[in-house]
Design a protein around this motif. Structure first.
Motif, PDB file in Angstrom:
ATOM      1  N   GLN A 125       0.630  -1.221  -0.172  1.00  0.00           N
ATOM      2  CA  GLN A 125      -0.037   0.247  -0.153  1.00  0.00           C
ATOM      3  C   GLN A 125       1.018   1.290   0.134  1.00  0.00           C
ATOM      4  O   GLN A 125       0.341   2.295  -0.298  1.00  0.00           O
ATOM      5  N   ALA A 126       2.256   1.171   0.468  1.00  0.00           N
ATOM      6  CA  ALA A 126       3.003   2.464   0.412  1.00  0.00           C
ATOM      7  C   ALA A 126       3.164   2.930  -0.890  1.00  0.00           C
ATOM      8  O   ALA A 126       3.232   4.224  -1.165  1.00  0.00           O
ATOM      9  N   ALA A 127       2.841   2.178  -2.062  1.00  0.00           N
ATOM     10  CA  ALA A 127       2.939   2.649  -3.453  1.00  0.00           C
ATOM     11  C   ALA A 127       1.899   3.551  -3.667  1.00  0.00           C
ATOM     12  O   ALA A 127       2.133   4.589  -4.747  1.00  0.00           O
ATOM     13  N   ARG A 170       8.985   2.647   6.047  1.00  0.00           N
ATOM     14  CA  ARG A 170       9.773   2.466   7.022  1.00  0.00           C
ATOM     15  C   ARG A 170       9.305   2.279   8.256  1.00  0.00           C
ATOM     16  O   ARG A 170       9.637   1.530   9.386  1.00  0.00           O
ATOM     17  N   LEU A 171       8.101   3.034   8.709  1.00  0.00           N
ATOM     18  CA  LEU A 171       7.289   2.849   9.662  1.00  0.00           C
ATOM     19  C   LEU A 171       6.883   1.272  10.080  1.00  0.00           C
ATOM     20  O   LEU A 171       7.009   0.704  11.054  1.00  0.00           O
ATOM     21  N   ASN A 172       6.366   0.776   8.782  1.00  0.00           N
ATOM     22  CA  ASN A 172       5.847  -0.575   8.835  1.00  0.00           C
ATOM     23  C   ASN A 172       6.853  -1.491   9.280  1.00  0.00           C
ATOM     24  O   ASN A 172       6.883  -2.467   9.809  1.00  0.00           O
ATOM     25  N   GLU A 204      18.862   1.519  12.117  1.00  0.00           N
ATOM     26  CA  GLU A 204      18.838   2.245  10.668  1.00  0.00           C
ATOM     27  C   GLU A 204      17.402   2.725  10.307  1.00  0.00           C
ATOM     28  O   GLU A 204      17.225   4.049   9.897  1.00  0.00           O
ATOM     29  N   ARG A 205      16.206   2.022  10.542  1.00  0.00           N
ATOM     30  CA  ARG A 205      14.937   2.546  10.282  1.00  0.00           C
ATOM     31  C   ARG A 205      14.553   3.752  11.322  1.00  0.00           C
ATOM     32  O   ARG A 205      13.745   4.663  10.879  1.00  0.00           O
TER      33      ARG A 205
END
Length: 390
Positions: A125-127, A170-172, A204-205
């Motif tokens: 869904q990030a797309a 990144r959150l996911n 990193e994230r």
């Protein structure tokens, strides 16, 4: 754009190409068996009694963007009660990349959310964030400054999506790694090498998430510190241990400090769950600058005005930086403003050149905007366009 350059943002709004829904189609979504709504790029006004389905239409629009929508609902909760198939929402949208066909819905045999872009399955869904940015205000957000920090983090992250579509991914990924580390610590069977690998990913994230939030807060401060008509000036800051470290030391040193903290707190984290440090502990602090008062101490009306100030500042910022403002979903916002603030809101929305969707029980609440918007009556999950030029 460099922060120094942001000082030239036009506080009266920036004319920009519109991001706009052109056609919205619903199937087995909430109280709708099926519905289709064709709209132009101007403001969309939805009127009708409470429970008619107005907010459900806003939620459908919110599902064209990454995330769980304006109600933060689980995918199955959006299925129509008694429906014979999972919900689906599709739309034709004019984006900065041209006209695009977007679709989203629940997979038939599970909870996973499916996304299609121009007829092809998307990897995640990030797309959607590459095409659509949607920001909203709902009555449930009136207590944002009184609730726990998680709601405020979600609010800020939603604002970031318009500038950084990878932020949602990144959150996911961070949340998934955090849960995996918590599970292994609780079970007490993870070897040190595996924990080190997970914590390296968290670092990193996590630092990237914190940096994005700090930058967003700094950008917002440049445009919302000054009162905009009847809407107060707001000070915005992100707080937390990682934010404090990142403000006092270079990014690489902050990463080392975060990694050390994760290692040192493994036993504690195993007992309490989660992690003592990380972007999941951050908070958004807002100040009413005219009064020098924390938002949480302001009246309910002042808190709503502060929220509107931040959302409008973000829309102006996005228009100035990216050339287009986000789609704005304002659920029952106008009805709870006095006449001066309502009139000012309408003029600002028109000046933003943004497609905005507003709900209200009566058309009269939109006086001053009716002749420049498209009006729809919603009743029992049916939608009727109303001629508002008479």
């Amino acid at each position: 754009m460099a922060l120094a350059a942001m000082q030239s943002v036009d506080m009266q709004g920036t004319m920009a190409p519109k991001l706009a829904v052109q056609k919205l189609t619903l199937s087995n979504f909430r109280n709708y068996v099926s519905a289709r709504l064709d709209v132009d790029q101007g403001p969309v006004l939805l009127t009708g009694e409470n429970g008619a389905g107005k907010t459900n239409l806003l939620e459908a629009v919110s599902m064209l963007a990454p995330g769980r929508g304006l109600r933060t609902a689980k995918t199955r909760e959006m299925d129509r009660a008694g429906g014979d198939s999972p919900w689906a929402v599709s739309a034709t949208v004019m984006s900065t990349m041209g006209e695009v066909s977007l679709g989203s819905g629940r997979e038939p045999e599970g909870e996973r959310r499916l996304v299609r872009i121009n007829g092809a399955n998307a990897r995640s869904q990030a797309a959607l964030g590459e095409y659509v940015n949607v920001v909203w205000l709902t009555p449930q957000m009136d207590g944002l400054f009184q609730e726990g920090a998680s709601a405020r983090r979600r609010f800020l992250d939603r604002l970031i999506y318009g500038f950084d579509s990878a932020h949602a991914g990144r959150l996911n990924a961070y949340d998934k790694t955090l849960r995996e580390r918590s599970r292994l610590l609780k079970e007490g069977r993870a070897d040190a090498a595996w924990l080190d690998a997970l914590e390296t990913q968290m670092v990193e994230r996590g630092i990237a998430i914190v940096a994005a939030r700090k930058t967003m807060a700094e950008r917002l401060n440049l445009v919302c510190r000054k009162a905009d008509g009847p809407f107060p000036g707001a000070g915005v800051a992100v707080t937390g241990s990682l934010e404090d470290w990142l403000g006092r030391m270079p990014a690489l040193q902050t990463e080392d400090r975060f990694k050390q903290a994760l290692q040192e707190n493994r036993r504690r984290d195993a007992e309490t769950g989660g992690a003592a440090h990380g972007p999941h502990r951050s908070d958004l602090e807002v100040t009413h600058l005219g009064k020098g008062m924390q938002a949480s101490l302001c009246s309910t009306g002042e808190q709503k005005a502060l929220l509107i100030s931040i959302v409008l500042a973000h829309a102006k910022l996005q228009a100035a930086e990216l050339g287009t403002a986000p789609i704005l979903l304002l659920d029952e916002v106008a009805a709870h403003l006095d006449a001066d603030r309502r009139a000012a809101l309408f003029e600002i929305l028109l000046g933003l050149n943004s497609q905005s969707w507003l709900t209200g029980t009566e058309p009269g609440v939109f006086e001053g905007l009716l002749d420049r918007a498209q009006l729809f009556r919603v009743a029992n999950a049916t939608i009727e366009r109303i001629d508002n030029n008479n």
